[in-house]
Design a protein around this motif. Structure first.
Motif, PDB file in Angstrom:
ATOM      1  N   ILE A  53      41.134  32.037  61.879  1.00 53.82           N
ATOM      2  CA  ILE A  53      42.390  31.946  62.640  1.00 53.82           C
ATOM      3  C   ILE A  53      42.925  30.513  62.580  1.00 53.82           C
ATOM      4  O   ILE A  53      44.116  30.285  62.367  1.00 53.82           O
ATOM      5  N   PHE A  54      42.028  29.537  62.756  1.00 54.65           N
ATOM      6  CA  PHE A  54      42.461  28.130  62.687  1.00 54.65           C
ATOM      7  C   PHE A  54      42.962  27.788  61.282  1.00 54.65           C
ATOM      8  O   PHE A  54      43.937  27.056  61.123  1.00 54.65           O
ATOM      9  N   GLU A  55      42.270  28.352  60.282  1.00 53.55           N
ATOM     10  CA  GLU A  55      42.684  28.098  58.890  1.00 53.55           C
ATOM     11  C   GLU A  55      44.072  28.667  58.631  1.00 53.55           C
ATOM     12  O   GLU A  55      44.899  28.035  57.976  1.00 53.55           O
ATOM     13  N   LYS A  56      44.344  29.876  59.163  1.00 54.73           N
ATOM     14  CA  LYS A  56      45.663  30.504  58.999  1.00 54.73           C
ATOM     15  C   LYS A  56      46.748  29.670  59.673  1.00 54.73           C
ATOM     16  O   LYS A  56      47.826  29.457  59.113  1.00 54.73           O
ATOM     17  N   VAL A  57      46.476  29.229  60.906  1.00 54.24           N
ATOM     18  CA  VAL A  57      47.461  28.426  61.648  1.00 54.24           C
ATOM     19  C   VAL A  57      47.710  27.107  60.911  1.00 54.24           C
ATOM     20  O   VAL A  57      48.861  26.684  60.736  1.00 54.24           O
ATOM     21  N   TYR A  58      46.630  26.478  60.449  1.00 56.61           N
ATOM     22  CA  TYR A  58      46.736  25.212  59.696  1.00 56.61           C
ATOM     23  C   TYR A  58      47.651  25.388  58.477  1.00 56.61           C
ATOM     24  O   TYR A  58      48.584  24.613  58.262  1.00 56.61           O
ATOM     25  N   SER A  59      47.395  26.449  57.690  1.00 53.11           N
ATOM     26  CA  SER A  59      48.207  26.693  56.474  1.00 53.11           C
ATOM     27  C   SER A  59      49.673  26.882  56.833  1.00 53.11           C
ATOM     28  O   SER A  59      50.560  26.343  56.160  1.00 53.11           O
ATOM     29  N   LYS A  60      49.930  27.621  57.909  1.00 53.68           N
ATOM     30  CA  LYS A  60      51.304  27.908  58.336  1.00 53.68           C
ATOM     31  C   LYS A  60      52.010  26.628  58.775  1.00 53.68           C
ATOM     32  O   LYS A  60      53.169  26.383  58.433  1.00 53.68           O
ATOM     33  N   VAL A  61      51.308  25.807  59.541  1.00 57.56           N
ATOM     34  CA  VAL A  61      51.882  24.552  60.063  1.00 57.56           C
ATOM     35  C   VAL A  61      52.246  23.621  58.903  1.00 57.56           C
ATOM     36  O   VAL A  61      53.349  23.065  58.854  1.00 57.56           O
ATOM     37  N   VAL A  62      51.324  23.473  57.947  1.00 57.37           N
ATOM     38  CA  VAL A  62      51.566  22.586  56.799  1.00 57.37           C
ATOM     39  C   VAL A  62      52.702  23.135  55.932  1.00 57.37           C
ATOM     40  O   VAL A  62      53.592  22.395  55.510  1.00 57.37           O
ATOM     41  N   GLU A  63      52.702  24.441  55.722  1.00 52.49           N
ATOM     42  CA  GLU A  63      53.744  25.093  54.913  1.00 52.49           C
ATOM     43  C   GLU A  63      55.133  24.876  55.541  1.00 52.49           C
ATOM     44  O   GLU A  63      56.100  24.516  54.852  1.00 52.49           O
ATOM     45  N   ASN A  64      55.224  25.045  56.870  1.00 51.80           N
ATOM     46  CA  ASN A  64      56.502  24.844  57.573  1.00 51.80           C
ATOM     47  C   ASN A  64      56.975  23.397  57.485  1.00 51.80           C
ATOM     48  O   ASN A  64      58.166  23.138  57.339  1.00 51.80           O
ATOM     49  N   ALA A  65      56.015  22.463  57.582  1.00 54.77           N
ATOM     50  CA  ALA A  65      56.374  21.039  57.495  1.00 54.77           C
ATOM     51  C   ALA A  65      56.927  20.709  56.111  1.00 54.77           C
ATOM     52  O   ALA A  65      57.920  19.990  55.978  1.00 54.77           O
ATOM     53  N   LYS A  66      56.299  21.273  55.073  1.00 52.33           N
ATOM     54  CA  LYS A  66      56.769  21.041  53.692  1.00 52.33           C
ATOM     55  C   LYS A  66      58.162  21.631  53.491  1.00 52.33           C
ATOM     56  O   LYS A  66      59.019  21.033  52.842  1.00 52.33           O
ATOM     57  N   LYS A  67      58.375  22.830  54.080  1.00 52.99           N
ATOM     58  CA  LYS A  67      59.688  23.491  53.957  1.00 52.99           C
ATOM     59  C   LYS A  67      60.790  22.664  54.613  1.00 52.99           C
ATOM     60  O   LYS A  67      61.956  22.788  54.250  1.00 52.99           O
ATOM     61  N   GLY A  68      60.407  21.865  55.612  1.00 52.16           N
ATOM     62  CA  GLY A  68      61.399  21.066  56.351  1.00 52.16           C
ATOM     63  C   GLY A  68      62.035  19.962  55.509  1.00 52.16           C
ATOM     64  O   GLY A  68      62.969  19.307  55.963  1.00 52.16           O
ATOM     65  N   GLY A  69      61.498  19.744  54.307  1.00 50.12           N
ATOM     66  CA  GLY A  69      62.108  18.743  53.420  1.00 50.12           C
ATOM     67  C   GLY A  69      61.412  17.396  53.516  1.00 50.12           C
ATOM     68  O   GLY A  69      60.532  17.180  54.350  1.00 50.12           O
ATOM     69  N   GLY A  70      61.882  16.470  52.656  1.00 48.37           N
ATOM     70  CA  GLY A  70      61.228  15.172  52.452  1.00 48.37           C
ATOM     71  C   GLY A  70      60.977  14.387  53.723  1.00 48.37           C
ATOM     72  O   GLY A  70      59.844  14.007  54.018  1.00 48.37           O
ATOM     73  N   LEU A  71      62.051  14.137  54.515  1.00 48.10           N
ATOM     74  CA  LEU A  71      61.916  13.290  55.700  1.00 48.10           C
ATOM     75  C   LEU A  71      61.001  13.945  56.737  1.00 48.10           C
ATOM     76  O   LEU A  71      60.109  13.302  57.292  1.00 48.10           O
ATOM     77  N   LYS A  72      61.233  15.234  56.980  1.00 53.39           N
ATOM     78  CA  LYS A  72      60.446  15.945  57.994  1.00 53.39           C
ATOM     79  C   LYS A  72      58.960  15.942  57.612  1.00 53.39           C
ATOM     80  O   LYS A  72      58.086  15.720  58.465  1.00 53.39           O
ATOM     81  N   TYR A  73      58.682  16.178  56.335  1.00 62.38           N
ATOM     82  CA  TYR A  73      57.292  16.214  55.881  1.00 62.38           C
ATOM     83  C   TYR A  73      56.658  14.814  55.959  1.00 62.38           C
ATOM     84  O   TYR A  73      55.490  14.668  56.317  1.00 62.38           O
TER      85      TYR A  73
END
Length: 446
Positions: free
Chosen positions: A272-292
């Motif tokens: 569950i923690f691994e799934k949440v971690y992947s989702k959080v990192v994926e969303n941050a990357k999607k946010g673009g250069g500055l956000k990431y």
């Protein structure tokens, strides 16, 4: 003043007396959540118990539950135990022939099933079931031949029975009586039935209470499979401590439920923690250069803070300032997804990687790792919030002894240790020697 109990029914009766009007459970009902007080839960438990007795259930006879995690699972389990019976747990994902094996091996008399889909599975193997007298269904229809009954009808039968009879049955359940039969999958061959007594669960409840990790005013979010000992141990800890449990076993609803329930603590497994971690990192990357870039900077700061805290130091000066900025920009959003009130997660049933523990701790979300086996009633070791150490499983629960054999094998002794494997005296003798259970796991004392 500490009160001593010999059985789960006594624990429940005490909790109902102490906390009658307080909310015991909440669970999803349509678009809303239904709340159940301890007094109501006690009444419903009595109805289930006495309905089972009316059907002919005798002391220590087995009743199986094959259902996903939901309020009715807890109600059925408590009803079985307060009728003097013992619960056989079956995963809802088990195939028909696997169910048949467990039901026959355990000599189960009644099966409580979640819905028509689970009943259909039992109908497939009905001719093979040697001891099952009736099937009782939560959500489904009764059969014309009387083999399948609805739980509501069984509870209506129980409601007519004298309350004094139920109280008497509860008081007669002994510490040494069988409470739960959990079949472990085992890497090879047929699953083995682990026999856990009432004393195993009473010990676990009191051991967890002694740690003072959990408080009567807490809210727990429970989603873990209750066919597994990790979910079950939280169920009995609740009886001892009296906190509120919001219960919903739908894995796809976990994140949404965290935001809605706003729990103080949640038990989970590493995936569950691994799934949440992947989702959080994926969303941050999607946010673009500055956000990431901000995300990476914040977690860099958080990691420094985490390392200080792991050494029991508080961050000061410029690091504290950077951390408060990281908290505002990044961490607060993650904490809010978990409801905003979370003190800690408890992780068990598989090893948690240090990387996961440190990632979440960087965002000021503490995961306390623990360790135990089905054979030791789940909770044998757990980290404490003030003395946690990532990469370890923490000290033993009060009353649990541990020693390490010369080859590194971990041995455990205490009241949480199983009575033995059901119908398997040779394997029981091989695993249990002089009260010590040979876990088969390798460890070292830090």
């Amino acid at each position: 003043m500490s009160v001593t109990f010999q059985s789960v029914p006594q624990l429940l009766q005490y909790r109902v007396q102490q906390s009658g009007d307080k909310i015991a459970y909440s669970y999803p009902s349509g678009q809303d959540w239904k709340r159940v007080s301890w007094a109501t839960f006690g009444d419903q438990t009595r109805q289930v118990s006495m309905g089972l007795r009316a059907l002919g259930l005798q002391n220590e006879q087995r009743v199986a539950i094959v259902s996903n995690t939901r309020y009715d699972w807890v109600l059925a389990d408590m009803g079985i135990l307060c009728a003097g019976g013992a619960t056989t747990t079956i995963y809802p994902s088990n195939l028909a022939d696997e169910c048949a094996y467990i039901l026959n091996d355990s000599n189960t008399q009644f099966v409580i099933a979640e819905n028509d889909e689970q009943v259909a599975k039992l109908q497939q193997v009905r001719s093979q079931l040697q001891t099952v007298k009736k099937v009782i269904v939560f959500d489904g229809s009764a059969s014309s031949d009387g083999w399948v009954l609805r739980l509501s009808d069984v509870m209506a039968m129980g409601e007519k029975m004298p309350v004094a009879d139920w109280e008497n049955i509860c008081q007669q359940v002994k510490a040494s009586d069988l409470a739960t039969l959990i079949y472990t999958s085992g890497t090879t061959g047929r699953p083995k039935g682990v026999e856990l007594t009432h004393d195993c669960w009473v010990y676990e409840a009191q051991g967890i209470d002694a740690l003072k990790l959990l408080n009567p005013d807490d809210t727990q979010f429970l989603w873990l499979p209750l066919a597994h000992s990790f979910g079950k141990v939280l169920q009995v800890a609740q009886l001892q401590i009296g906190f509120h449990t919001a219960i919903d076993g739908r894995v796809e609803k976990i994140v949404e439920n965290l935001g809605h329930i706003k729990p103080d603590f949640v038990a989970a497994v590493p995936r569950i923690f691994e799934k949440v971690y992947s989702k959080v990192v994926e969303n941050a990357k999607k946010g673009g250069g500055l956000k990431y870039a901000i995300f990476k900077w914040a977690f860099g700061v958080g990691k420094e803070v985490s390392q200080r805290k792991q050494q029991r130091q508080q961050p000061g000066g410029f690091l504290a300032l950077k951390n408060s900025i990281a908290q505002k920009l990044v961490f607060s959003k993650l904490q809010e997804r978990f409801g905003g009130r979370l003190r800690f997660f408890i992780s068990g049933s598989a090893p948690l990687s240090r990387e996961m523990a440190e990632f979440f701790h960087s965002a000021n979300i503490l995961i306390l790792e623990g360790y135990g086996l089905t054979e030791t009633s789940a909770a044998s070791f757990v980290n404490r919030p003030d003395t946690f150490k990532f990469g370890t499983v923490g000290p033993p629960l009060p009353g649990t002894e541990v020693k390490i054999e010369s080859d590194g094998e971990v041995l455990i002794r205490g009241r949480g240790v199983m009575r033995g494997y059901h119908n398997l005296p040779d394997q029981s003798a091989e695993t249990l020697k002089d009260g010590w259970i040979y876990t088969g796991d390798i460890g070292e004392v830090d």
